[in-house]
Design an enzyme around this catalytic site. Structure first.
Site, PDB file in Angstrom:
ATOM      1  CE  LYS A 212      -3.093   3.046   2.367  1.00 41.99           C
ATOM      2  NZ  LYS A 212      -2.263   4.243   1.762  1.00 41.99           N
ATOM      3  N   GLY A 265       6.515   5.256   8.354  1.00 42.19           N
ATOM      4  CA  GLY A 265       5.305   6.308   8.412  1.00 42.19           C
ATOM      5  C   GLY A 265       5.464   6.808   9.687  1.00 42.19           C
ATOM      6  CB  SER A 266       2.763   8.720  11.603  1.00 42.02           C
ATOM      7  OG  SER A 266       1.630   7.822  11.870  1.00 42.02           O
ATOM      8  CB  THR A 267       5.448   7.390  16.077  1.00 42.82           C
ATOM      9  OG1 THR A 267       6.851   7.588  15.629  1.00 42.82           O
ATOM     10  CG2 THR A 267       5.624   6.645  17.334  1.00 42.82           C
ATOM     11  CB  VAL A 269       0.172   5.004  11.687  1.00 38.84           C
ATOM     12  CG1 VAL A 269      -0.265   3.817  10.673  1.00 38.84           C
ATOM     13  CG2 VAL A 269      -0.871   6.190  11.045  1.00 38.84           C
ATOM     14  CD  GLU A 293      12.507   5.645   8.954  1.00 39.58           C
ATOM     15  OE1 GLU A 293      12.013   6.713  10.075  1.00 39.58           O
ATOM     16  OE2 GLU A 293      12.495   5.810   8.093  1.00 39.58           O
ATOM     17  CB  CYS A 327      11.782   9.911   9.366  1.00 40.75           C
ATOM     18  SG  CYS A 327      12.913   9.279   8.293  1.00 40.75           S
ATOM     19  CD  GLU A 425       8.052  13.251  12.682  1.00 39.51           C
ATOM     20  OE1 GLU A 425       9.130  12.830  12.078  1.00 39.51           O
ATOM     21  OE2 GLU A 425       7.216  12.394  13.144  1.00 39.51           O
TER      22      GLU A 425
END
Length: 542
Positions: A212, A265-267, A269, A293, A327, A425
């Protein structure tokens, strides 16, 4: 099946082209850019051998000109995800049993396709769809993508060649099986190379994948798919779906054949996915591998001995390349008071010299942030900073989304080391600085270590070797990638394996064999040549 111990081509890092005036690569990428800008692409779901167009579409629009439409992509429903899972599992046996050198050949060919005929296309697509200037597109979509493919083939052979000790009467063999089930790859908008590597690295080790991509990276994702197809990747090995992330993820997590998740992606999620897998753990055939990551609140700390020009260059490039949407981007910095006046002056001068606009104009260092949601979030932080008493915006602070999502490079100075933009962030071109007293070096190192939940990248600038050693030790858990006298971005495959710990991820180091090991399940085979025929051991002789 062919027999032999095959040597793969020695991996080398792809040279970065200059795109200087009148260079052939500049002409090629601008031609591709203009052709793709005028074209209208239609991106389907790729499930097995089918290209599925659901009719439920979204527009693809460049961030730097959000009213312009360059194509559409189709959204999946739950039934399509279930079909993708079934197709992946149907493809698994044949792909997993394919000889490793045949899999290697596919991805080595893909690397050469990118280096040659697809280079201008994938760079132009990244410039249009993600608003990267040509240099940022080149080092990402071309060079890093190529490096991942070449080095992963080399890492794969290193893994396979790592074998246990044997004796004259016992032969021990370790085989590296693909995981039992399928891998789910979820990729971000900001790096075309990462978007390609997450599904490709798992597939290279014999796994089947459901991929995805980010909704904001579909334009270049289409080029990735085209490259893999031309390189000979069989249908069903990497199935590609777009759409509602929650529906896709929840459907996949419901499958008892889920064998792994490869995520960037985001922490928030990532933690949600981990929690859902944990709550569903009794349902799976095996323990899913979870590799992620995520975010970063990456630091730069300058010692009083640091070279001012080097510090400023590290901050400018680290914070504002690709609009800070890395990031690893420098987003908080600690400057000694003795250097501050000179650092401040040079920072303001450099930021004011930057041009901002479309990536088609090679004179623009800054382009747009990825979408309106990002723009609105960043504008909100800037507006709040203008109101707060412990904050000074020394340069930038303006924004405009009438044509594209443009945020000026903005530098904030705070007297509060725990101000929100020192801890949160932002993922944009906002850098926050704290000026510390020169005699507070040790205390500042502790402050850096304790300020953020993240631990991705960081940089130390100093001429004093004792200070470098002290900071390296004090900050050993604050960054998975630490840079000395350099900006905290730009990890190179095969040279700086990338990843962080704490809230920044599982630190499985993309760009190294460590990551590939996560996508295999070793089986040891012990073969005895002369098998015992009596249960009695010698000690029983008495």
């Amino acid at each position: 099946m062919l027999k032999g111990f095959f040597n793969v081509p020695k991996a080398i890092n792809e040279p970065v082209k200059s795109y200087a005036p009148n260079s052939p690569e500049k002409k090629a990428v601008l031609t591709a850019y203009q052709q793709m800008w005028k074209a209208q692409i239609d991106v389907p779901l790729y499930i097995g051998s089918e290209e599925i167009r659901t009719g439920n579409t979204r527009n693809i629009t460049p961030p730097h000109d959000h009213k312009h439409i360059v194509g559409v992509y189709h959204l999946a429903e739950k039934s399509h995800i279930e079909k993708a899972i079934a197709n992946a599992l149907d493809s698994k046996t044949k792909w997993a049993s394919m000889a490793w050198e045949q899999r290697a050949a596919i991805f080595l060919k893909a690397a050469e396709l990118i280096a040659g005929p697809y280079r201008a296309q994938i760079n132009a697509a990244t410039m249009i769809g993600q608003s990267k200037n040509i240099y940022q597109a080149e080092i990402d979509a071309a060079c890093e993508f190529i490096d991942f493919l070449r080095y992963n083939v080399e890492f794969m052979t290193q893994i396979y060649s790592d074998q246990p000790k044997s004796t004259s009467d016992v032969w021990n063999r370790l085989e590296y099986r693909p995981l039992e089930g399928f891998v789910y790859a979820i990729t971000p908008f900001n790096f075309t190379a990462i978007a390609a590597n997450l599904p490709a690295s798992a597939a290279m080790m014999g796994n089947v994948v459901i991929w995805k991509p980010s909704d904001s990276q579909v334009f270049s994702a289409k080029i990735i798919i085209d490259i893999f197809k031309e390189a000979g990747l069989p249908d069903g090995v990497i199935n590609v779906v777009f759409g509602d992330a929650l529906i896709i993820t929840d459907t996949i997590i419901e499958s008892r054949d889920l064998a792994g998740v490869h995520f960037t992606g985001s922490t928030h999620v990532f933690k949600d996915i981990w929690a859902k897998i944990g709550s569903n753990i009794h349902h799976y055939k095996t323990y899913p591998r979870i590799v992620g990551e995520t975010g970063g609140k990456d630091f730069v700390v300058a010692h009083p001995s640091a070279n001012v020009k080097q510090v400023v260059t590290g901050l400018i490039r680290g914070a504002f390349e690709f609009q800070g949407q890395k990031c690893s981007a420098a987003s908080r910095a600690y400057i000694p008071k003795s250097l501050w006046t000179e650092v401040k002056q040079q920072l303001i001068t450099d930021v004011k010299s930057m041009k901002m606009g479309s990536p088609e104009d090679f004179g623009n260092f800054i382009t747009a942030v990825i979408h309106e949601g990002s723009f609105d979030k960043l504008a909100k932080y800037i507006d709040q900073a203008k109101k707060d008493s412990d904050i000074e915006i020394i340069v930038g602070g303006n924004y405009d989304k009438s044509v594209g999502y443009f945020i000026e490079p903005t530098i904030i100075v705070t007297t509060n080391p725990n101000y929100v933009t020192m801890e949160t962030e932002l993922f944009g071109p906002i850098l926050t600085l704290f000026v510390y007293e020169d005699d507070q070096w040790e205390a500042t190192l502790k402050l850096i270590d304790n300020t953020s939940e993240y631990a991705l990248t960081g940089a130390i600038f100093s001429k004093d070797r004792y200070a470098i050693e002290e900071a390296t030790v004090a900050l050993q858990n604050a960054a998975g990638n630490l840079y000395i006298n350099d900006k905290p971005t730009g990890a190179i495959v095969g040279m700086q394996p990338f990843g962080g710990a704490r809230a920044s991820g599982t630190n499985d180091k993309a760009g190294s064999a460590m990551n590939l090991l996560r996508w295999v399940s070793p089986r040891n085979i012990k073969e005895v040549f002369v098998t015992p025929e009596d249960y009695r051991y010698p000690f029983l002789g008495e």
